[in-house]
Write an enzyme that holds these catalytic residues in place. Structure first.
Site, PDB file in Angstrom:
ATOM      1  N   ASN A   7      -6.578  -8.827   7.451  1.00 15.96           N
ATOM      2  CA  ASN A   7      -5.286  -8.377   6.923  1.00 15.96           C
ATOM      3  C   ASN A   7      -4.251  -8.392   8.059  1.00 15.96           C
ATOM      4  O   ASN A   7      -4.422  -7.698   9.064  1.00 15.96           O
ATOM      5  CB  ASN A   7      -5.471  -6.958   6.359  1.00 15.96           C
ATOM      6  CG  ASN A   7      -4.193  -6.393   5.789  1.00 15.96           C
ATOM      7  OD1 ASN A   7      -3.129  -6.556   6.369  1.00 15.96           O
ATOM      8  ND2 ASN A   7      -4.281  -5.713   4.664  1.00 15.96           N
ATOM      9  N   HIS A  10       0.035  -5.763   9.692  1.00 17.11           N
ATOM     10  CA  HIS A  10       0.616  -5.025  10.816  1.00 17.11           C
ATOM     11  C   HIS A  10       1.226  -5.928  11.883  1.00 17.11           C
ATOM     12  O   HIS A  10       1.946  -5.433  12.757  1.00 17.11           O
ATOM     13  CB  HIS A  10      -0.380  -4.008  11.367  1.00 17.11           C
ATOM     14  CG  HIS A  10      -0.667  -2.954  10.336  1.00 17.11           C
ATOM     15  ND1 HIS A  10       0.353  -2.199   9.780  1.00 17.11           N
ATOM     16  CD2 HIS A  10      -1.799  -2.589   9.707  1.00 17.11           C
ATOM     17  CE1 HIS A  10      -0.172  -1.387   8.871  1.00 17.11           C
ATOM     18  NE2 HIS A  10      -1.472  -1.614   8.802  1.00 17.11           N
ATOM     19  N   ARG A  18      11.948  -4.918  14.624  1.00 17.75           N
ATOM     20  CA  ARG A  18      13.128  -5.520  15.247  1.00 17.75           C
ATOM     21  C   ARG A  18      13.941  -6.372  14.274  1.00 17.75           C
ATOM     22  O   ARG A  18      14.980  -6.896  14.631  1.00 17.75           O
ATOM     23  CB  ARG A  18      12.686  -6.430  16.416  1.00 17.75           C
ATOM     24  CG  ARG A  18      12.361  -5.683  17.673  1.00 17.75           C
ATOM     25  CD  ARG A  18      13.644  -5.211  18.334  1.00 17.75           C
ATOM     26  NE  ARG A  18      13.383  -4.312  19.430  1.00 17.75           N
ATOM     27  CZ  ARG A  18      13.293  -4.681  20.699  1.00 17.75           C
ATOM     28  NH1 ARG A  18      13.420  -5.942  21.030  1.00 17.75           N
ATOM     29  NH2 ARG A  18      13.068  -3.806  21.628  1.00 17.75           N
ATOM     30  N   HIS A  43      -0.570  -7.454   1.971  1.00 19.48           N
ATOM     31  CA  HIS A  43      -0.150  -6.504   0.931  1.00 19.48           C
ATOM     32  C   HIS A  43       1.368  -6.599   0.809  1.00 19.48           C
ATOM     33  O   HIS A  43       2.085  -6.232   1.739  1.00 19.48           O
ATOM     34  CB  HIS A  43      -0.578  -5.095   1.364  1.00 19.48           C
ATOM     35  CG  HIS A  43      -0.285  -4.030   0.359  1.00 19.48           C
ATOM     36  ND1 HIS A  43      -0.591  -2.712   0.575  1.00 19.48           N
ATOM     37  CD2 HIS A  43       0.285  -4.084  -0.876  1.00 19.48           C
ATOM     38  CE1 HIS A  43      -0.227  -1.993  -0.478  1.00 19.48           C
ATOM     39  NE2 HIS A  43       0.310  -2.804  -1.369  1.00 19.48           N
ATOM     40  N   ARG A  45       4.291  -4.999  -0.419  1.00 16.82           N
ATOM     41  CA  ARG A  45       4.618  -3.668  -0.934  1.00 16.82           C
ATOM     42  C   ARG A  45       5.961  -3.686  -1.648  1.00 16.82           C
ATOM     43  O   ARG A  45       6.811  -4.515  -1.357  1.00 16.82           O
ATOM     44  CB  ARG A  45       4.651  -2.646   0.208  1.00 16.82           C
ATOM     45  CG  ARG A  45       3.332  -2.537   0.944  1.00 16.82           C
ATOM     46  CD  ARG A  45       3.358  -1.373   1.896  1.00 16.82           C
ATOM     47  NE  ARG A  45       3.308  -0.130   1.151  1.00 16.82           N
ATOM     48  CZ  ARG A  45       2.217   0.617   0.999  1.00 16.82           C
ATOM     49  NH1 ARG A  45       1.080   0.265   1.568  1.00 16.82           N
ATOM     50  NH2 ARG A  45       2.254   1.723   0.304  1.00 16.82           N
ATOM     51  N   ARG A  49       8.013  -3.212   3.307  1.00 16.60           N
ATOM     52  CA  ARG A  49       8.128  -2.637   4.661  1.00 16.60           C
ATOM     53  C   ARG A  49       7.502  -3.530   5.726  1.00 16.60           C
ATOM     54  O   ARG A  49       7.833  -3.424   6.885  1.00 16.60           O
ATOM     55  CB  ARG A  49       7.557  -1.234   4.701  1.00 16.60           C
ATOM     56  CG  ARG A  49       6.051  -1.139   4.763  1.00 16.60           C
ATOM     57  CD  ARG A  49       5.604   0.292   4.935  1.00 16.60           C
ATOM     58  NE  ARG A  49       5.795   1.058   3.721  1.00 16.60           N
ATOM     59  CZ  ARG A  49       4.932   1.978   3.282  1.00 16.60           C
ATOM     60  NH1 ARG A  49       3.871   2.288   3.989  1.00 16.60           N
ATOM     61  NH2 ARG A  49       5.136   2.621   2.152  1.00 16.60           N
ATOM     62  N   GLU A  70      -2.808  -8.348  -1.942  1.00 20.02           N
ATOM     63  CA  GLU A  70      -2.938  -6.966  -2.427  1.00 20.02           C
ATOM     64  C   GLU A  70      -1.603  -6.558  -3.016  1.00 20.02           C
ATOM     65  O   GLU A  70      -0.549  -6.803  -2.417  1.00 20.02           O
ATOM     66  CB  GLU A  70      -3.250  -6.012  -1.273  1.00 20.02           C
ATOM     67  CG  GLU A  70      -4.601  -6.209  -0.673  1.00 20.02           C
ATOM     68  CD  GLU A  70      -4.786  -5.333   0.555  1.00 20.02           C
ATOM     69  OE1 GLU A  70      -3.857  -4.605   0.943  1.00 20.02           O
ATOM     70  OE2 GLU A  70      -5.861  -5.407   1.132  1.00 20.02           O
ATOM     71  N   THR A 101      -7.837  11.144  -6.281  1.00 16.53           N
ATOM     72  CA  THR A 101      -7.709  12.167  -5.232  1.00 16.53           C
ATOM     73  C   THR A 101      -8.029  11.602  -3.848  1.00 16.53           C
ATOM     74  O   THR A 101      -7.441  12.005  -2.862  1.00 16.53           O
ATOM     75  CB  THR A 101      -8.641  13.364  -5.521  1.00 16.53           C
ATOM     76  OG1 THR A 101      -9.904  12.843  -5.901  1.00 16.53           O
ATOM     77  CG2 THR A 101      -8.074  14.242  -6.604  1.00 16.53           C
ATOM     78  N   GLU A 151     -13.109  -3.590  -4.807  1.00 14.97           N
ATOM     79  CA  GLU A 151     -13.129  -3.360  -3.369  1.00 14.97           C
ATOM     80  C   GLU A 151     -13.326  -1.868  -3.184  1.00 14.97           C
ATOM     81  O   GLU A 151     -12.471  -1.067  -3.604  1.00 14.97           O
ATOM     82  CB  GLU A 151     -11.831  -3.833  -2.708  1.00 14.97           C
ATOM     83  CG  GLU A 151     -11.855  -3.538  -1.199  1.00 14.97           C
ATOM     84  CD  GLU A 151     -10.850  -4.324  -0.403  1.00 14.97           C
ATOM     85  OE1 GLU A 151     -10.613  -5.515  -0.730  1.00 14.97           O
ATOM     86  OE2 GLU A 151     -10.307  -3.749   0.551  1.00 14.97           O
ATOM     87  N   HIS A 189     -10.770  -0.634   4.287  1.00 17.95           N
ATOM     88  CA  HIS A 189      -9.871   0.457   4.676  1.00 17.95           C
ATOM     89  C   HIS A 189     -10.496   1.313   5.776  1.00 17.95           C
ATOM     90  O   HIS A 189     -11.521   1.939   5.561  1.00 17.95           O
ATOM     91  CB  HIS A 189      -9.439   1.350   3.517  1.00 17.95           C
ATOM     92  CG  HIS A 189      -8.097   1.986   3.802  1.00 17.95           C
ATOM     93  ND1 HIS A 189      -7.946   3.043   4.658  1.00 17.95           N
ATOM     94  CD2 HIS A 189      -6.859   1.652   3.389  1.00 17.95           C
ATOM     95  CE1 HIS A 189      -6.663   3.348   4.742  1.00 17.95           C
ATOM     96  NE2 HIS A 189      -5.980   2.514   4.001  1.00 17.95           N
ATOM     97  N   GLY A 190      -9.854   1.258   6.939  1.00 12.21           N
ATOM     98  CA  GLY A 190     -10.269   2.101   8.062  1.00 12.21           C
ATOM     99  C   GLY A 190     -11.445   1.571   8.863  1.00 12.21           C
ATOM    100  O   GLY A 190     -11.913   2.250   9.784  1.00 12.21           O
TER     101      GLY A 190
HETATM  102  N1  PXP Z   1      -8.260  -3.200   1.761  1.00  7.57           N
HETATM  103  C1  PXP Z   1      -7.218  -2.690   1.073  1.00  7.57           C
HETATM  104  C2  PXP Z   1      -7.234  -2.738  -0.401  1.00  7.57           C
HETATM  105  C3  PXP Z   1      -6.111  -2.158   1.762  1.00  7.57           C
HETATM  106  O1  PXP Z   1      -5.068  -1.659   1.067  1.00  7.57           O
HETATM  107  C4  PXP Z   1      -6.106  -2.172   3.173  1.00  7.57           C
HETATM  108  C5  PXP Z   1      -4.929  -1.634   3.920  1.00  7.57           C
HETATM  109  O2  PXP Z   1      -3.793  -2.397   3.626  1.00  7.57           O
HETATM  110  C6  PXP Z   1      -7.208  -2.741   3.831  1.00  7.57           C
HETATM  111  C7  PXP Z   1      -8.274  -3.226   3.100  1.00  7.57           C
HETATM  112  C8  PXP Z   1      -7.264  -2.822   5.336  1.00  7.57           C
HETATM  113  O3  PXP Z   1      -7.321  -1.549   5.892  1.00  7.57           O
HETATM  114  P1  PXP Z   1      -7.211  -1.370   7.452  1.00  7.57           P
HETATM  115  O4  PXP Z   1      -5.870  -1.844   7.885  1.00  7.57           O
HETATM  116  O5  PXP Z   1      -7.413   0.100   7.646  1.00  7.57           O
HETATM  117  O6  PXP Z   1      -8.318  -2.194   8.069  1.00  7.57           O
END
Ligand code: PXP
Length: 239
Positions: A7, A10, A18, A43, A45, A49, A70, A101, A151, A189-190
């Site tokens: 992904n 970032h 900038r 993603h 959004r 952003r 996403e 939640t 997922e 995620h994470g």
């Molecule tokens: N999977 C999904 C569905 C997500 O929304 C995200 C975050 O955008 C990720 C995976 C990746 O998460 P991370 O950036 O924490 O690795």
């Protein structure tokens, strides 16, 4: 082997700080592919952003592995996805009321709307997965909604401090159930370099989507070289 979706959101976060054109998430995606990524995930959004529509357009043209978009289940996003035609789409919550939640998409509460969107996507040959918490009811609802896969949100496992056994078992049980119901199982995620291995060993999980930790590591492994290149230019100024 398990597939890795990288992904690159970032990279765009840094660019948007900038509002110029570097660093470029498309270039990052191509480098990720050279590094062995099996797919690129972004993603789009609602507030744009980080990733912009133009990024998705360029990624669609240039990504050689597969593109996973996403997105929230809104009419605007559904129309954009029909325009971009990603290989895969993953529906994620955008507004508070769509969240469970723990943070996954509440498929139980929004079943009808999700089912309709899944149908539209699959008519275009786009595979849809739903980003859900590791819970039986959400998995069963995902199956009923006609999704190709799920997922599983690994955030609760990643955030647990100390012994993560219980959270790991929840992800493993959810993966087994989803697989039994005929759903393809992804996770994300994470996840980072320290916590990924137990998740990657769950046999039913065929794909992980990882973003922040890889982009963060890329900044660190690239820092020495980036500074060295700038020093080299400065050296030539006084030669
Ligand atoms: N999977 C999904 C569905 C997500 O929304 C995200 C975050 O955008 C990720 C995976 C990746 O998460 P991370 O950036 O924490 O690795």
């Amino acid at each position: 082997m398990i597939r890795l979706g990288v992904n690159v959101d970032h990279v765009a976060t840094l660019r948007q700080a900038r509002r110029i054109d570097t660093p470029d998430p498309v270039q990052a995606a191509l480098l990720a592919e050279r590094g062995g990524a099996d797919g690129i995930t972004v993603h789009l959004r609602e507030d744009r952003r980080h990733i912009q529509e133009r990024d998705v357009e360029l990624l669609r043209e240039r990504v050689r592995t597969k593109l996973n978009l996403e997105m929230a289940v809104t009419e605007e996003m559904v129309r954009l996805a029909e325009r971009f035609r990603p290989d895969d789409a993953c529906f994620v919550p955008e507004r508070r009321e769509e969240l469970t939640t723990e943070g996954g998409l509440d498929v139980v509460a929004h079943r009808a709307r999700i089912k309709e969107a899944v149908k539209r996507f699959q008519a275009h040959g786009i595979r849809v997965s739903l980003f859900i918490d590791p819970e039986r009811s959400q998995i069963e609802a995902s199956r009923e909604a006609g999704a190709h896969g799920v997922e599983i949100h690994t955030g609760r496992y990643c955030d647990a401090s100390g012994d993560k056994t219980r959270e790991l078992e929840q992800v493993a049980a959810a993966a087994a159930l989803a697989h039994r119901l005929g759903l393809e199982v992804h996770g994300g995620h994470g996840l980072n370099y320290q916590n990924v291995l137990p998740i990657a060993r769950i046999p039913e999980i065929v794909e992980l989507n990882i973003g922040h930790s890889i982009v963060a590591r890329a900044v660190m492994v690239g820092m020495e070289r980036a500074v060295g290149e700038m020093k080299q230019i400065l050296r030539t100024a006084r030669e």
